[in-house]
Design an enzyme around this catalytic site. Sequence first.
Site, PDB file in Angstrom:
ATOM      1  N   HIS A  51       0.341   8.521  -0.643  1.00  0.00           N
ATOM      2  CA  HIS A  51       1.344   9.142  -1.508  1.00  0.00           C
ATOM      3  C   HIS A  51       0.800   9.332  -2.926  1.00  0.00           C
ATOM      4  O   HIS A  51       1.103   8.575  -3.832  1.00  0.00           O
ATOM      5  CB  HIS A  51       2.618   8.298  -1.520  1.00  0.00           C
ATOM      6  CG  HIS A  51       3.432   8.454  -0.282  1.00  0.00           C
ATOM      7  ND1 HIS A  51       4.350   7.523   0.148  1.00  0.00           N
ATOM      8  CD2 HIS A  51       3.470   9.463   0.648  1.00  0.00           C
ATOM      9  CE1 HIS A  51       4.903   7.942   1.275  1.00  0.00           C
ATOM     10  NE2 HIS A  51       4.392   9.103   1.586  1.00  0.00           N
ATOM     11  N   CYS A 109      -3.337   2.073   7.981  1.00  0.00           N
ATOM     12  CA  CYS A 109      -3.893   0.876   7.351  1.00  0.00           C
ATOM     13  C   CYS A 109      -3.892  -0.265   8.378  1.00  0.00           C
ATOM     14  O   CYS A 109      -2.870  -0.503   9.037  1.00  0.00           O
ATOM     15  CB  CYS A 109      -3.072   0.485   6.134  1.00  0.00           C
ATOM     16  SG  CYS A 109      -3.575  -1.109   5.417  1.00  0.00           S
ATOM     17  N   HIS A 137      11.241   5.503   4.679  1.00  0.00           N
ATOM     18  CA  HIS A 137       9.832   5.446   4.289  1.00  0.00           C
ATOM     19  C   HIS A 137       8.973   5.645   5.536  1.00  0.00           C
ATOM     20  O   HIS A 137       9.274   5.107   6.598  1.00  0.00           O
ATOM     21  CB  HIS A 137       9.512   4.103   3.624  1.00  0.00           C
ATOM     22  CG  HIS A 137       8.147   4.077   3.001  1.00  0.00           C
ATOM     23  ND1 HIS A 137       7.006   3.804   3.727  1.00  0.00           N
ATOM     24  CD2 HIS A 137       7.742   4.301   1.729  1.00  0.00           C
ATOM     25  CE1 HIS A 137       5.956   3.851   2.925  1.00  0.00           C
ATOM     26  NE2 HIS A 137       6.373   4.160   1.714  1.00  0.00           N
ATOM     27  N   GLU A 139       6.260   4.370   6.558  1.00  0.00           N
ATOM     28  CA  GLU A 139       5.808   3.134   7.203  1.00  0.00           C
ATOM     29  C   GLU A 139       6.916   2.524   8.050  1.00  0.00           C
ATOM     30  O   GLU A 139       6.665   2.037   9.166  1.00  0.00           O
ATOM     31  CB  GLU A 139       5.335   2.122   6.159  1.00  0.00           C
ATOM     32  CG  GLU A 139       4.793   0.850   6.793  1.00  0.00           C
ATOM     33  CD  GLU A 139       4.395  -0.210   5.791  1.00  0.00           C
ATOM     34  OE1 GLU A 139       4.524  -1.412   6.125  1.00  0.00           O
ATOM     35  OE2 GLU A 139       3.970   0.143   4.672  1.00  0.00           O
ATOM     36  N   ASN A 238       4.926   1.242  -3.207  1.00  0.00           N
ATOM     37  CA  ASN A 238       4.302   0.151  -3.962  1.00  0.00           C
ATOM     38  C   ASN A 238       4.292   0.432  -5.458  1.00  0.00           C
ATOM     39  O   ASN A 238       4.415  -0.486  -6.265  1.00  0.00           O
ATOM     40  CB  ASN A 238       2.900  -0.153  -3.415  1.00  0.00           C
ATOM     41  CG  ASN A 238       1.870   0.873  -3.817  1.00  0.00           C
ATOM     42  OD1 ASN A 238       1.274   0.789  -4.887  1.00  0.00           O
ATOM     43  ND2 ASN A 238       1.637   1.850  -2.951  1.00  0.00           N
TER      44      ASN A 238
END
EC number: 1.17.7.4
Length: 332
Positions: A51, A109, A137, A139, A238
């Site tokens: 992102h 990841c 999101h 993830e 994050n």
Amino acid sequence: MTAPTSERPALTIHLCAPRGFCAGVDRAIQIVELALEKYGRPVYVRHEIVHNKFVVDGLKTKGAVFVEELEEIPAADQERPVIFSAHGVPKAVPEDARSRNMFFLDATCPLVSKVHKEAEIHHRREREILLIGHAGHPEVIGTMGQLPEGTVTLIETEADALDFQPKTDRQLAFITQTTLSVDDTAGIVEVLRQRFPDIVAPHKEDICYATTNRQEAVKAVAPEVDAMIVVGAPNSSNSQRLREVAERAGCTTSHLIQRASDIDWNAFSGISSLGLTAGASAPETLVEEIIAAFADRYSVSVETVRTAEETIAFNLPRELREAPTQAPTAAE
């Protein structure tokens, strides 16, 4: 016109370390770049690889084409490589790619993949699974998509944890998104543990080392500065958490900024100290750009505040470690 140095107010920039790229982001970007080198252009990427607009735009200029769904890839390019983003994807996505006979590379990841494996283990052991994370999101979508729909319950807040009612009499287990606020998550986990003392926790913290380290650095700097800048994108979880951590740590003037050109200079008038960090998907060149912008207006000195050392690196996919021998074929 830039003011002479003697007329500029003094400004100390407290530069957080660690900051910026984590091992997972670095690996994902390398995967795109190496795929372009090995297979030529275009290489397709499902969703933003990380992102950050600056990173994505840079990869576009090299020949990466970003799509949200595999069906957007033209029929004529179905044999071109397609890469899944660092955030991870639901199981249905690689299944779809195989059904289309696509060659794909997974840039998820490894720390996100760890959470996926935890979810699968809990499911096999017939536990009811809670996922602490943010709705929508990528993830979270990817993690929930590892299991049949309705298997995982999303918990976003302490209020959700208080309201949650188990659907079954099976043992509970929780997993978390890797990019959450450490403190927020601790509060949610405490509520769950108070209500369900036997709930199964991850063997090792799901919030990744880079998220934790960057938040700790911000906590060390924020109480000491007049203002704080987090370099990062608004859709970067994050990075958003870093800004929130700075505010809670005592720096009420905390801003998330993508580029130096986005700085609202009125918000920083009269300051003599500035904290500066970057989210895990923001490159160091953007940090340097912001320092240079302040140096045009202030007499700047930079002090690094380091709270941890990072040496972690992740392996690249086997296909990119091997010498090129043939055109890509559908991934096995």
